[in-house]
Design an enzyme around this catalytic site. Structure first.
Site, mmCIF file in Angstrom:
data_model
loop_
_atom_site.group_PDB
_atom_site.id
_atom_site.type_symbol
_atom_site.label_atom_id
_atom_site.label_comp_id
_atom_site.label_asym_id
_atom_site.label_seq_id
_atom_site.Cartn_x
_atom_site.Cartn_y
_atom_site.Cartn_z
ATOM 1 C CB THR A 75 -0.852 0.096 1.455
ATOM 2 O OG1 THR A 75 -1.124 1.765 0.862
ATOM 3 C CG2 THR A 75 0.183 0.071 2.319
ATOM 4 C CG ASP A 76 -1.146 4.576 -0.735
ATOM 5 O OD1 ASP A 76 -1.665 4.073 -0.281
ATOM 6 O OD2 ASP A 76 -1.615 6.108 -1.806
ATOM 7 C CD GLU A 77 -3.544 3.902 4.499
ATOM 8 O OE1 GLU A 77 -3.784 3.290 5.543
ATOM 9 O OE2 GLU A 77 -4.537 3.221 3.783
ATOM 10 C CE LYS A 108 -0.008 -4.556 2.882
ATOM 11 N NZ LYS A 108 -0.260 -5.908 2.611
HETATM 12 P P1 NAD Z 1 -10.009 -8.045 2.014
HETATM 13 O O1 NAD Z 1 -9.172 -7.304 3.665
HETATM 14 O O2 NAD Z 1 -11.345 -7.148 1.694
HETATM 15 O O3 NAD Z 1 -9.271 -8.644 1.980
HETATM 16 C C1 NAD Z 1 -8.625 -9.408 2.555
HETATM 17 C C2 NAD Z 1 -8.042 -10.871 2.423
HETATM 18 O O4 NAD Z 1 -7.585 -11.302 2.894
HETATM 19 C C3 NAD Z 1 -9.366 -11.563 3.052
HETATM 20 O O5 NAD Z 1 -10.558 -12.612 1.835
HETATM 21 C C4 NAD Z 1 -9.360 -12.541 4.141
HETATM 22 O O6 NAD Z 1 -10.681 -13.831 4.120
HETATM 23 C C5 NAD Z 1 -7.427 -12.672 3.847
HETATM 24 N N1 NAD Z 1 -7.471 -13.017 4.570
HETATM 25 C C6 NAD Z 1 -6.759 -12.037 6.167
HETATM 26 N N2 NAD Z 1 -6.546 -12.494 6.528
HETATM 27 C C7 NAD Z 1 -5.889 -13.997 6.451
HETATM 28 C C8 NAD Z 1 -4.294 -14.777 6.475
HETATM 29 N N3 NAD Z 1 -4.119 -14.655 7.675
HETATM 30 N N4 NAD Z 1 -4.421 -15.435 6.114
HETATM 31 C C9 NAD Z 1 -4.808 -16.475 4.671
HETATM 32 N N5 NAD Z 1 -6.277 -14.910 4.156
HETATM 33 C C10 NAD Z 1 -6.558 -14.269 5.080
HETATM 34 O O7 NAD Z 1 -8.469 -6.145 1.766
HETATM 35 P P2 NAD Z 1 -8.610 -5.394 0.382
HETATM 36 O O8 NAD Z 1 -9.156 -4.514 0.180
HETATM 37 O O9 NAD Z 1 -8.639 -6.919 -1.335
HETATM 38 O O10 NAD Z 1 -6.058 -5.867 0.028
HETATM 39 C C11 NAD Z 1 -6.071 -6.666 -1.001
HETATM 40 C C12 NAD Z 1 -4.634 -6.496 -0.394
HETATM 41 O O11 NAD Z 1 -4.003 -5.278 -1.279
HETATM 42 C C13 NAD Z 1 -3.869 -6.410 0.824
HETATM 43 O O12 NAD Z 1 -2.853 -7.131 0.960
HETATM 44 C C14 NAD Z 1 -3.724 -4.643 1.116
HETATM 45 O O13 NAD Z 1 -2.993 -4.427 1.889
HETATM 46 C C15 NAD Z 1 -3.650 -4.269 -0.146
HETATM 47 N N6 NAD Z 1 -3.865 -3.046 -0.395
HETATM 48 C C16 NAD Z 1 -5.585 -2.641 -0.887
HETATM 49 C C17 NAD Z 1 -5.503 -1.104 -1.412
HETATM 50 C C18 NAD Z 1 -6.782 -0.947 -1.324
HETATM 51 O O14 NAD Z 1 -7.968 0.420 -1.070
HETATM 52 N N7 NAD Z 1 -7.623 -1.974 -0.676
HETATM 53 C C19 NAD Z 1 -4.828 -0.975 -1.930
HETATM 54 C C20 NAD Z 1 -3.488 -0.903 -1.624
HETATM 55 C C21 NAD Z 1 -2.688 -1.721 -0.925
HETATM 56 O O1 DAU Z 2 -4.538 3.847 -0.029
HETATM 57 C C1 DAU Z 2 -4.597 2.763 0.454
HETATM 58 C C2 DAU Z 2 -5.581 2.200 1.832
HETATM 59 O O2 DAU Z 2 -6.469 2.060 1.387
HETATM 60 C C3 DAU Z 2 -5.413 0.522 1.345
HETATM 61 O O3 DAU Z 2 -3.573 0.631 1.918
HETATM 62 C C4 DAU Z 2 -6.051 0.389 2.821
HETATM 63 O O4 DAU Z 2 -6.515 -1.040 3.230
HETATM 64 C C5 DAU Z 2 -7.443 0.497 2.560
HETATM 65 O O5 DAU Z 2 -8.467 0.076 3.158
HETATM 66 C C6 DAU Z 2 -7.726 2.263 2.752
HETATM 67 O O6 DAU Z 2 -7.066 2.688 3.649
HETATM 68 P P1 DAU Z 2 -8.065 4.463 3.934
HETATM 69 O O7 DAU Z 2 -8.341 3.968 5.816
HETATM 70 O O8 DAU Z 2 -7.544 4.828 2.796
HETATM 71 O O9 DAU Z 2 -9.872 3.923 3.513
HETATM 72 P P2 DAU Z 2 -11.122 4.333 3.896
HETATM 73 O O10 DAU Z 2 -11.616 3.584 2.902
HETATM 74 O O11 DAU Z 2 -10.855 3.336 5.048
HETATM 75 O O12 DAU Z 2 -10.928 5.775 4.144
HETATM 76 C C7 DAU Z 2 -10.957 6.672 3.210
HETATM 77 C C8 DAU Z 2 -10.802 7.429 3.297
HETATM 78 O O13 DAU Z 2 -12.039 8.390 3.993
HETATM 79 C C9 DAU Z 2 -9.681 8.518 4.885
HETATM 80 O O14 DAU Z 2 -9.646 8.935 5.000
HETATM 81 C C10 DAU Z 2 -10.940 8.275 6.260
HETATM 82 C C11 DAU Z 2 -11.751 8.686 5.174
HETATM 83 N N1 DAU Z 2 -13.683 8.307 5.949
HETATM 84 C C12 DAU Z 2 -14.068 6.628 6.101
HETATM 85 C C13 DAU Z 2 -14.738 5.943 6.616
HETATM 86 C C14 DAU Z 2 -14.936 4.195 6.404
HETATM 87 C C15 DAU Z 2 -14.228 8.683 6.290
HETATM 88 O O15 DAU Z 2 -14.546 9.889 6.505
HETATM 89 N N2 DAU Z 2 -15.476 8.256 6.468
HETATM 90 C C16 DAU Z 2 -15.885 6.793 6.866
HETATM 91 O O16 DAU Z 2 -16.988 6.049 7.893
#
Ligand code: NAD
Ligand code: DAU
Length: 359
Positions: A132-134, A162
């Site tokens: 992730t970018d975080e 991460k």
């Molecule tokens: P998600 O939470 O929707 O899915 C995570 C999946 O991993 C789930 O199916 C869960 O059951 C599985 N999991 C959790 N713990 C596990 C374990 N110990 N063993 C096997 N499986 C396990 O997450 P996502 O949003 O699909 O993110 C996927 C990946 O991408 C993560 O590594 C996250 O850090 C990264 N990522 C997410 C975002 C985003 O915006 N969602 C952005 C950048 C990177």
């Molecule tokens: O940047 C990549 C990341 O983006 C991933 O690594 C994470 O897995 C993914 O969850 C996401 O993280 P964020 O914290 O940026 O996403 P989230 O959707 O939780 O929140 C997006 C923005 O919106 C953040 O600034 C918090 C705000 N927010 C979120 C929720 C859930 C609100 O204002 N209200 C809310 O109820």
């Protein structure tokens, strides 16, 4: 064949479905099925013999080693993680277990397997870590976007876990020679997104007539990428990325949270108008801020474009319209994921009237 971990979650499931549509190569999909894992996400692959689903924890090194020896993949793509920042604030333990210890155990199992490969297969093998970018921390409004050279400065338990996993992956390359690739992507959105995250939460709350909880002043900025563009970037990095390198993935779509919420409201006003004729924007409710809330993320994705020729296909305007339409078309999926556990989470995170400020 390839291994995908976390392939029942949001990005992993989109990746598996796109992979099966684009490539003729089987996938072993390993997922623990936590609250975020959902086999319904994989309905499109249910009767596909190229998709083998195994419910397992990446932290179970013995089972990972056994699965690797049994299926002998040419690559392992690690999506499995605890992914929600707010949950990491309430309870960081699971994030350390899966994101740090789980990645370590998976790396060790993969290293053991990789040593059994013959020279050619060993050279061609890849471990691709989805990050992730975080991990880069937060930006001020005028700072340049994160490049791959930016320091790691994670601020939440999620991003710290991460960052730790990225460091392990890097070390397994430098110390043991494991052929690794790491991608650091910005915020994804699209179909199958679990409605604890901003965009799907706003869509499902709006349709249910509930408040749209915007944290703090709503001026935090995220850089949004349509999930299938993230999947195409991962396929490209797997295909042509240089081992030991990291690649930033982003959509050049920086938006303030409040603007995202207003865009969703405007789309719903057009596609599913409220019965009382008012705008969904009337449901916006400012609530207390996320502790340690990162102000701005922005990804500089020029390396991926320059070296591997990848570019996103969707603009934010096309992607968000498709996303809203997907949620309108899939009310049963939404109803099914709103289980008792989901309701408990929403209650814990949002039922704090004393924390709310004026709408
Ligand atoms: P998600 O939470 O929707 O899915 C995570 C999946 O991993 C789930 O199916 C869960 O059951 C599985 N999991 C959790 N713990 C596990 C374990 N110990 N063993 C096997 N499986 C396990 O997450 P996502 O949003 O699909 O993110 C996927 C990946 O991408 C993560 O590594 C996250 O850090 C990264 N990522 C997410 C975002 C985003 O915006 N969602 C952005 C950048 C990177
Ligand atoms: O940047 C990549 C990341 O983006 C991933 O690594 C994470 O897995 C993914 O969850 C996401 O993280 P964020 O914290 O940026 O996403 P989230 O959707 O939780 O929140 C997006 C923005 O919106 C953040 O600034 C918090 C705000 N927010 C979120 C929720 C859930 C609100 O204002 N209200 C809310 O109820």
């Amino acid at each position: 064949m390839i291994f995908v971990t976390g392939g029942a979650g949001f990005i992993g499931a989109n990746f598996v479905l796109d992979w099966l549509a684009a490539a003729d190569e089987p996938v072993v999909n390993i997922d623990k099925l936590t609250y975020a894992g959902n086999l319904e996400n994989l309905a499109g692959a249910q009767s596909d013999p190229r998709h083998i689903f195994v419910q397992a924890d990446i932290g179970d090194g013995g089972q990972m080693a056994q699965l690797l020896a049994q299926h002998r993949p040419r690559a392992v793509l690690n999506f499995a993680a605890e992914s929600h920042v707010d949950r990491s604030i309430h309870g960081p333990e699971d994030f350390i277990q899966t994101n740090v210890l789980g990645t370590f155990r998976l790396l060790e199992a993969v290293r053991g397997y990789w040593h059994t490969l013959e020279a050619r297969a060993k050279a061609d093998f890849r471990f691709l870590h989805v990050s992730t970018d975080e991990v880069y921390g937060t930006l001020a409004p005028s700072d340049p976007a994160f490049t791959e050279e930016h320091n790691y400065e994670p601020n939440s338990p999620y991003s710290a876990s991460k960052a730790a996993s990225d460091h392990l992956v890097r070390a397994w390359h430098h110390t043991y020679g494991l052929p690794v690739l790491t991608t650091n992507c910005s915020n994804n959105y699209g179909p199958l997104h679990f409605p604890e995250k901003l965009i799907p939460l706003m869509i499902v709350n709006a349709l249910a007539g509930k408040p749209l909880p915007v944290y703090g002043d709503g001026q935090q900025v995220r850089d949004w990428l349509y999930v299938r563009d993230h999947c195409s970037a991962i396929r490209r990095v797997l295909e042509a990325g240089k081992t030991g390198e990291t690649y930033n993935v982003g959509g050049w779509n920086e938006k303030a949270n409040i603007d995202i919420v207003k865009t969703i409201c405007a789309l719903l006003d057009e596609l599913r108008p409220r019965q009382d004729g008012k705008s969904y924007a009337e449901q916006i409710s400012y609530v207390s801020d996320r502790p340690g809330h990162d102000r701005r993320y922005a990804i500089d994705a020029r390396k991926l474009e320059r070296e591997l020729g990848w570019k996103p296909a969707e603009t934010f305007e096309t992607g968000i319209r498709k996303t809203v339409q997907w949620y309108l078309d899939n009310p049963q999926w939404v109803a099914n994921v709103q289980s008792g556990a989901y309701r408990e989470w929403v209650q814990k995170q949002y039922a704090q009237p004393e924390g709310q400020v004026a709408a």
